[in-house]
Design a protein around this motif. Structure first.
Motif, PDB file in Angstrom:
ATOM      1  N   ALA A   1       0.265  -1.342  -6.879  1.00  0.00           N
ATOM      2  CA  ALA A   1      -1.141  -0.919  -6.903  1.00  0.00           C
ATOM      3  C   ALA A   1      -1.866  -1.574  -8.087  1.00  0.00           C
ATOM      4  CB  ALA A   1      -1.237   0.595  -6.976  1.00  0.00           C
ATOM      5  N   VAL A   2      -2.091  -2.878  -7.984  1.00  0.00           N
ATOM      6  CA  VAL A   2      -2.732  -3.632  -9.060  1.00  0.00           C
ATOM      7  C   VAL A   2      -4.149  -3.130  -9.315  1.00  0.00           C
ATOM      8  CG1 VAL A   2      -3.601  -5.920  -9.698  1.00  0.00           C
ATOM      9  CG2 VAL A   2      -1.331  -5.683  -8.712  1.00  0.00           C
ATOM     10  N   GLU A   3      -4.842  -2.721  -8.250  1.00  0.00           N
ATOM     11  CA  GLU A   3      -6.232  -2.278  -8.422  1.00  0.00           C
ATOM     12  C   GLU A   3      -6.329  -1.065  -9.342  1.00  0.00           C
ATOM     13  OE1 GLU A   3      -4.609   0.340  -5.298  1.00  0.00           O
ATOM     14  OE2 GLU A   3      -4.446  -1.802  -5.735  1.00  0.00           O
TER      15      GLU A   3
ATOM     16  N   ALA B   1       4.670 -12.251  -8.518  1.00  0.00           N
ATOM     17  CA  ALA B   1       4.449 -12.352  -7.076  1.00  0.00           C
ATOM     18  C   ALA B   1       5.540 -13.162  -6.381  1.00  0.00           C
ATOM     19  CB  ALA B   1       3.084 -12.987  -6.811  1.00  0.00           C
ATOM     20  N   ALA B   2       6.738 -13.174  -6.958  1.00  0.00           N
ATOM     21  CA  ALA B   2       7.807 -14.010  -6.416  1.00  0.00           C
ATOM     22  C   ALA B   2       8.281 -13.556  -5.044  1.00  0.00           C
ATOM     23  CB  ALA B   2       8.996 -14.033  -7.383  1.00  0.00           C
ATOM     24  N   GLN B   3       8.046 -12.283  -4.693  1.00  0.00           N
ATOM     25  CA  GLN B   3       8.575 -11.750  -3.432  1.00  0.00           C
ATOM     26  C   GLN B   3       7.482 -11.393  -2.427  1.00  0.00           C
ATOM     27  OE1 GLN B   3      11.474  -8.614  -4.014  1.00  0.00           O
ATOM     28  NE2 GLN B   3      12.496  -9.702  -5.654  1.00  0.00           N
ATOM     29  N   CYS B   4       6.264 -11.853  -2.630  1.00  0.00           N
ATOM     30  CA  CYS B   4       5.171 -11.366  -1.761  1.00  0.00           C
ATOM     31  C   CYS B   4       4.305 -12.496  -1.216  1.00  0.00           C
ATOM     32  CB  CYS B   4       4.311 -10.365  -2.519  1.00  0.00           C
ATOM     33  SG  CYS B   4       3.285 -11.108  -3.804  1.00  0.00           S
ATOM     34  N   GLN B   5       4.888 -13.646  -0.931  1.00  0.00           N
ATOM     35  CA  GLN B   5       4.092 -14.795  -0.484  1.00  0.00           C
ATOM     36  C   GLN B   5       3.487 -14.516   0.896  1.00  0.00           C
ATOM     37  OE1 GLN B   5       7.544 -16.977  -0.996  1.00  0.00           O
ATOM     38  NE2 GLN B   5       7.024 -17.823  -2.982  1.00  0.00           N
ATOM     39  N   GLY B   6       2.175 -14.364   0.915  1.00  0.00           N
ATOM     40  CA  GLY B   6       1.462 -14.041   2.138  1.00  0.00           C
ATOM     41  C   GLY B   6       1.093 -12.575   2.268  1.00  0.00           C
ATOM     42  N   ALA B   7       1.598 -11.728   1.390  1.00  0.00           N
ATOM     43  CA  ALA B   7       1.273 -10.300   1.436  1.00  0.00           C
ATOM     44  C   ALA B   7      -0.105 -10.047   0.847  1.00  0.00           C
ATOM     45  CB  ALA B   7       2.319  -9.492   0.666  1.00  0.00           C
ATOM     46  N   THR B   8      -0.734  -8.951   1.265  1.00  0.00           N
ATOM     47  CA  THR B   8      -2.015  -8.526   0.699  1.00  0.00           C
ATOM     48  C   THR B   8      -1.992  -7.023   0.455  1.00  0.00           C
ATOM     49  OG1 THR B   8      -3.012  -8.143   2.875  1.00  0.00           O
ATOM     50  CG2 THR B   8      -3.300 -10.341   1.896  1.00  0.00           C
ATOM     51  N   ARG B   9      -2.888  -6.591  -0.406  1.00  0.00           N
ATOM     52  CA  ARG B   9      -3.126  -5.161  -0.625  1.00  0.00           C
ATOM     53  C   ARG B   9      -4.629  -4.939  -0.644  1.00  0.00           C
ATOM     54  NH1 ARG B   9      -1.010  -0.382  -2.176  1.00  0.00           N
ATOM     55  NH2 ARG B   9      -2.305   0.974  -3.472  1.00  0.00           N
ATOM     56  N   LEU B  10      -5.098  -4.086   0.252  1.00  0.00           N
ATOM     57  CA  LEU B  10      -6.527  -3.833   0.394  1.00  0.00           C
ATOM     58  C   LEU B  10      -7.284  -5.141   0.575  1.00  0.00           C
ATOM     59  CD1 LEU B  10      -6.855  -1.114  -2.407  1.00  0.00           C
ATOM     60  CD2 LEU B  10      -6.532  -0.744   0.045  1.00  0.00           C
ATOM     61  N   GLY B  11      -6.647  -6.085   1.282  1.00  0.00           N
ATOM     62  CA  GLY B  11      -7.243  -7.386   1.548  1.00  0.00           C
ATOM     63  C   GLY B  11      -7.139  -8.378   0.417  1.00  0.00           C
TER      64      GLY B  11
ATOM     65  N   THR C   1      17.830   6.258   4.270  1.00  0.00           N
ATOM     66  CA  THR C   1      16.367   6.296   4.296  1.00  0.00           C
ATOM     67  C   THR C   1      15.873   4.867   4.486  1.00  0.00           C
ATOM     68  OG1 THR C   1      16.259   8.219   2.845  1.00  0.00           O
ATOM     69  CG2 THR C   1      14.277   6.866   3.007  1.00  0.00           C
ATOM     70  N   LEU C   2      14.962   4.695   5.420  1.00  0.00           N
ATOM     71  CA  LEU C   2      14.451   3.367   5.723  1.00  0.00           C
ATOM     72  C   LEU C   2      13.258   3.018   4.832  1.00  0.00           C
ATOM     73  CD1 LEU C   2      14.577   3.450   9.633  1.00  0.00           C
ATOM     74  CD2 LEU C   2      16.355   2.783   8.002  1.00  0.00           C
ATOM     75  N   PRO C   3      13.035   1.738   4.575  1.00  0.00           N
ATOM     76  CA  PRO C   3      11.877   1.323   3.775  1.00  0.00           C
ATOM     77  C   PRO C   3      10.578   1.545   4.533  1.00  0.00           C
ATOM     78  CG  PRO C   3      12.964  -0.598   4.682  1.00  0.00           C
ATOM     79  CD  PRO C   3      13.840   0.573   5.021  1.00  0.00           C
ATOM     80  N   THR C   4       9.503   1.730   3.791  1.00  0.00           N
ATOM     81  CA  THR C   4       8.189   1.949   4.395  1.00  0.00           C
ATOM     82  C   THR C   4       7.176   1.015   3.751  1.00  0.00           C
ATOM     83  OG1 THR C   4       7.683   3.697   2.790  1.00  0.00           O
ATOM     84  CG2 THR C   4       8.660   4.370   4.892  1.00  0.00           C
ATOM     85  N   THR C   5       6.026   0.916   4.398  1.00  0.00           N
ATOM     86  CA  THR C   5       4.919   0.128   3.867  1.00  0.00           C
ATOM     87  C   THR C   5       3.898   1.072   3.259  1.00  0.00           C
ATOM     88  OG1 THR C   5       5.243  -1.583   5.544  1.00  0.00           O
ATOM     89  CG2 THR C   5       3.108  -1.526   4.438  1.00  0.00           C
ATOM     90  N   GLU C   6       3.533   0.828   2.007  1.00  0.00           N
ATOM     91  CA  GLU C   6       2.549   1.665   1.333  1.00  0.00           C
ATOM     92  C   GLU C   6       1.169   1.474   1.951  1.00  0.00           C
ATOM     93  OE1 GLU C   6       3.125   3.895  -1.612  1.00  0.00           O
ATOM     94  OE2 GLU C   6       4.904   3.706  -0.351  1.00  0.00           O
ATOM     95  N   PRO C   7       0.351   2.537   2.014  1.00  0.00           N
ATOM     96  CA  PRO C   7      -1.001   2.411   2.573  1.00  0.00           C
ATOM     97  C   PRO C   7      -1.791   1.297   1.892  1.00  0.00           C
ATOM     98  CG  PRO C   7      -0.449   4.717   2.183  1.00  0.00           C
ATOM     99  CD  PRO C   7       0.657   3.914   1.571  1.00  0.00           C
ATOM    100  N   GLY C   8      -2.484   0.506   2.706  1.00  0.00           N
ATOM    101  CA  GLY C   8      -3.289  -0.596   2.179  1.00  0.00           C
ATOM    102  C   GLY C   8      -2.546  -1.910   2.075  1.00  0.00           C
ATOM    103  N   ASN C   9      -1.214  -1.881   2.281  1.00  0.00           N
ATOM    104  CA  ASN C   9      -0.419  -3.094   2.123  1.00  0.00           C
ATOM    105  C   ASN C   9      -0.154  -3.784   3.453  1.00  0.00           C
ATOM    106  OD1 ASN C   9      -0.126  -3.066  -0.622  1.00  0.00           O
ATOM    107  ND2 ASN C   9       1.912  -2.176  -0.643  1.00  0.00           N
ATOM    108  N   GLU C  10      -0.182  -5.111   3.421  1.00  0.00           N
ATOM    109  CA  GLU C  10       0.362  -5.928   4.504  1.00  0.00           C
ATOM    110  C   GLU C  10       1.671  -6.489   3.987  1.00  0.00           C
ATOM    111  OE1 GLU C  10      -0.298  -8.317   8.239  1.00  0.00           O
ATOM    112  OE2 GLU C  10      -2.062  -8.305   6.956  1.00  0.00           O
ATOM    113  N   HIS C  11       2.766  -5.959   4.497  1.00  0.00           N
ATOM    114  CA  HIS C  11       4.125  -6.252   4.026  1.00  0.00           C
ATOM    115  C   HIS C  11       4.599  -7.578   4.626  1.00  0.00           C
ATOM    116  CE1 HIS C  11       8.024  -5.272   2.425  1.00  0.00           C
ATOM    117  NE2 HIS C  11       7.827  -3.975   2.381  1.00  0.00           N
ATOM    118  N   VAL C  12       5.334  -8.377   3.844  1.00  0.00           N
ATOM    119  CA  VAL C  12       5.908  -9.605   4.391  1.00  0.00           C
ATOM    120  C   VAL C  12       7.435  -9.561   4.388  1.00  0.00           C
ATOM    121  CG1 VAL C  12       3.912 -11.056   3.885  1.00  0.00           C
ATOM    122  CG2 VAL C  12       5.720 -10.805   2.157  1.00  0.00           C
ATOM    123  N   TRP C  13       8.024  -8.424   4.029  1.00  0.00           N
ATOM    124  CA  TRP C  13       9.451  -8.165   4.216  1.00  0.00           C
ATOM    125  C   TRP C  13      10.328  -9.304   3.690  1.00  0.00           C
ATOM    126  CZ3 TRP C  13      10.549  -3.299   5.054  1.00  0.00           C
ATOM    127  CH2 TRP C  13       9.570  -2.485   5.637  1.00  0.00           C
ATOM    128  N   HIS C  14      10.137  -9.615   2.413  1.00  0.00           N
ATOM    129  CA  HIS C  14      11.055 -10.548   1.767  1.00  0.00           C
ATOM    130  C   HIS C  14      12.482 -10.021   1.860  1.00  0.00           C
ATOM    131  CE1 HIS C  14      12.888 -13.288  -1.017  1.00  0.00           C
ATOM    132  NE2 HIS C  14      13.149 -12.331  -1.877  1.00  0.00           N
TER     133      HIS C  14
END
Length: 386
Positions: free
Chosen positions: A152-154, A171-181, A283-296
């Motif tokens: 949550a950088v914002e 940002a080594a693990q999030c190439q192409g990911a976004t948060r709140l756009g 327990t399975l992983p989830t995507t936090e609200p506002g995130n577009e996950h790229v599943w590194h």
């Protein structure tokens, strides 16, 4: 006897097969011109990756650790300052559950890493803990975008607005990911790695610094080129950390496929969710609200083991024996490593990070994994769990 048809954690052979012709043609271009360091291939990749990330500037460097150190140094963090007792005067806040390179980059600037815990679910940095750790010596906070989704950088930037504390994203693990756009580095400063196993991986080491700030980009470029922007110009004490042209060829070929590859990763993550939904004890992983996950990485948590590291490691060994390329990212929180024992944190200082280190397992996930392979992973996991 070695298992037949192993399922790798990351299938670099399949990725290469898809880009092999483009890479071979690009290597021929570089070999013909002998422009091995910098040159048009690197410049083209920097422009293309900056555009992909939605930032104005991308500076290619030798590896991800250098990228983070260069970003910190460009932001005037560290520089070897010491107080009267000889201690590092600058402090940088970062999570305890990250690859050691995050803390190494901080330490290499001369600053002191200040660790904080992670969120128990997402394992992303605990933003409130990070803000609470900010003190008079803090010069930066480094959120790590772990496993393919953004922290949550914002929230950090909003609370730190008007201060001198920088937010510098790992940002080594999030190439192409976004948060709140928003992408990593937009309106700020981020560092990434092109280690072969990343979503965008080279055929060796590589990295980049991303920013909208032209002055910061120029400083990074100078620092990485022996302190100057032109030959024999040394305005700063820098070092040698440049992306080479052959790696740029590989990265350009893979970048053209990255949106599709990330979409395929999301599909595979959804499939795991369906296959593993009824499996007790995890327990399975989830995507936090506002995130577009790229599943590194696809990281599950073993709840039934009660934090028993030895039993977790035994489960990973069983999967590996069946040809399933499972792993652990990461098995040791930073304050429990000998390298950072000098920070003085006691065992139990960061309970969420330590608990995760004893429970997590990474399952194979990459753009070329098949449904049949994922079904085999799910079956092997169910058997290993008993």
């Amino acid at each position: 006897m070695a298992p037949t048809n192993p399922i790798p954690l990351v299938d670099l052979k399949a990725a290469h097969a898809e880009v092999a012709d483009e890479v071979a043609a690009g290597f021929e271009r570089v070999l013909a011109t002998t422009g091995f360091v910098g040159g048009p291939e690197v410049a083209a990749f920097e422009e293309e990756y900056a555009r992909f990330c939605g930032v104005r500037h991308c500076v290619g460097v030798a590896n991800g650790t250098d990228a983070l150190e260069l970003a910190l140094r460009a932001a005037d963090v560290g520089w070897g300052r010491r107080n009267a007792r000889g201690e590092a005067d600058d402090e940088v806040v970062l999570p305890a559950n990250t690859f050691i390179a995050t803390a190494e980059a901080v330490a290499r600037t001369g600053a002191r890493p200040v660790l904080v815990d992670c969120e128990p679910g997402s394992q992303l940095i605990d933003v409130q803990a990070a803000l609470a750790a900010v003190g008079p010596r803090t010069t930066a906070v480094v959120p790590v975008h772990l496993y393919g989704q953004h922290a949550a950088v914002e929230e950090l930037t909003a609370k730190l607005a008007g201060t001198t504390v920088r937010v510098i994203e790992d940002a080594a693990q999030c190439q192409g990911a976004t948060r709140l756009g928003r992408t990593a580095g937009a309106d700020g400063l981020a560092a990434t790695s092109f280690y072969p196993g990343k979503n965008l991986g080279a055929y060796g080491d590589g990295g980049a610094v991303l920013t909208d700030d032209a002055d910061l980009a120029a400083t990074v470029r100078a620092l990485a080129n022996h302190g100057g922007l032109s030959k024999y110009s040394h305005d700063l004490v820098g070092f040698n950390s440049r992306l080479d042209a052959l790696q740029a060829v590989v990265l350009r070929a893979k970048l053209r496929r990255l949106p599709e590859w990330n979409a395929t990763r999301r599909t595979a993550a959804e499939r795991y969710g369906e296959l593993l939904a009824g499996l007790e004890g995890i327990t399975l992983p989830t995507t936090e609200p506002g995130n577009e996950h790229v599943w590194h990485l696809y990281v599950i948590r073993l709840e039934s083991f009660g934090g028993d590291r030895e039993r977790r490691d035994a489960l990973v060994a069983k999967l590996n024996a069946e040809g399933i390329g499972a792993g652990v990212h990461y098995p040791t929180a930073l304050h429990r490593t000998p390298a950072f024992a000098y920070l003085g944190y006691e065992p139990g200082a960061f309970p969420n990070a330590e608990d995760a280190a004893s429970r997590i397992v990474s399952l194979p996930l990459h753009p070329h994994i098949t449904a049949a392979q994922q079904e085999r992973v799910a079956e092997a996991l169910a058997t290993a769990l008993g």
